[in-house]
Write a protein that holds these residues in place. Sequence first.
Motif, short mmCIF file in Angstrom:
data_model
loop_
_atom_site.label_atom_id
_atom_site.label_comp_id
_atom_site.label_asym_id
_atom_site.label_seq_id
_atom_site.Cartn_x
_atom_site.Cartn_y
_atom_site.Cartn_z
N GLN A 54 7.52 3.90 -1.39
CA GLN A 54 7.34 2.58 -0.78
C GLN A 54 5.95 2.46 -0.16
O GLN A 54 5.29 1.43 -0.29
N ARG A 55 5.51 3.52 0.49
CA ARG A 55 4.20 3.49 1.15
C ARG A 55 3.08 3.44 0.13
O ARG A 55 2.09 2.71 0.31
N THR A 78 3.19 2.17 -2.81
CA THR A 78 3.18 0.85 -3.43
C THR A 78 2.47 -0.18 -2.56
O THR A 78 1.80 -1.09 -3.08
N SER A 79 2.63 -0.04 -1.26
CA SER A 79 2.12 -1.06 -0.35
C SER A 79 0.78 -0.69 0.31
O SER A 79 0.27 -1.43 1.13
N GLN A 80 0.23 0.45 -0.05
CA GLN A 80 -1.01 0.91 0.59
C GLN A 80 -2.17 -0.06 0.36
O GLN A 80 -2.33 -0.62 -0.73
N THR A 81 -2.97 -0.17 1.37
CA THR A 81 -4.25 -0.88 1.23
C THR A 81 -5.28 0.07 0.65
O THR A 81 -5.05 1.27 0.54
#
Length: 334
Positions: free
Chosen positions: A323-324, A326-329
Amino acid sequence: MTLVPGTVRPRRLRTTPALRRLVSESRLHPADLILPMFVKETLSEPAPLTSMPGVVQHTLDSLLEAANEAVDAGVGGLMLFGIPEHKDNDGSQADDPEGILNRALTLLRDNLGDTTVIMADLCLDEFTSHGHCGVLDSAGGVDNDATLTRYASMAVSQARAGAHVVGLSGMMDGQVAACREALDLEGFTDVVVMAYSAKYASAFFGPFREAVDSELQGDRKTYQQDPANGREAMRELDLDLAEGADIVMVKPGMPYLDVLAEVACESPVPVWAYQVSGEYAMIEFAASAGAIDRERAIEESLIAFKRAGADAILTYWATEVAQRLTSQTQDGAL
């Protein structure tokens, strides 16, 4: 001392997050991660594990919910372990079509189909009253060849239940050949055999005992590898490959990165690593004590497996990390 013009400056490649990302030698992707999951027959609600904060023994309902969450996060696969109500000397529930592990496999395959890779732990330790990975002989030792017969039956039962992959974790001599032959004879030629080729008799398995309600008497040093040995792992690798292993495993992970790297250099098939319960617990408890940055330590530990050559990693943080990722900047990308 002042550096002269033209001096090599490796730091140039570290100046910005974007540049560091561009020259990164190793990367994590959600599909590299496999989530181990425990399902217990007697539960009416999930049971948290005291030695593994954040991990639970599942009911069938909560297993399916957590599996869907993992798939939505993009994890590469799910590895199932079953804890039956009844245990006996031969682990009879291990290959029972109505046993908890096989019921869980069918549940996930019926609901998830081929959207993820459904895997089954193929070992007797969760099912035996003595906690060993095999059948015992009259002297109380593990009977290797009698155990192979049980493993072959388990492989077929797990394939019938819907497993895409059977994970041979018992470290019995000849287990890959026995299971491959049994699967092929029953027409399951597409079921993948993943061999735990280098599985060590490790103290880092400690919290796992709680996870599967282990009733182990004694230890497993007569069949799991000696932590002092590295070349032995390569011998096990050669044997498993010759018997038809499709994937090979090194377990535990971080204490054996040297073994993992050597196996990865030599193996013509995919190489996986298992970040085991003790590794998970150390980071969780150290982080809860304020000793380390939890997220950084998790990601650093996982990238170490990739750097050493692992193609995929079994980790209890699989869903969270996927999840992290996938959503990382850009600034947080590995």
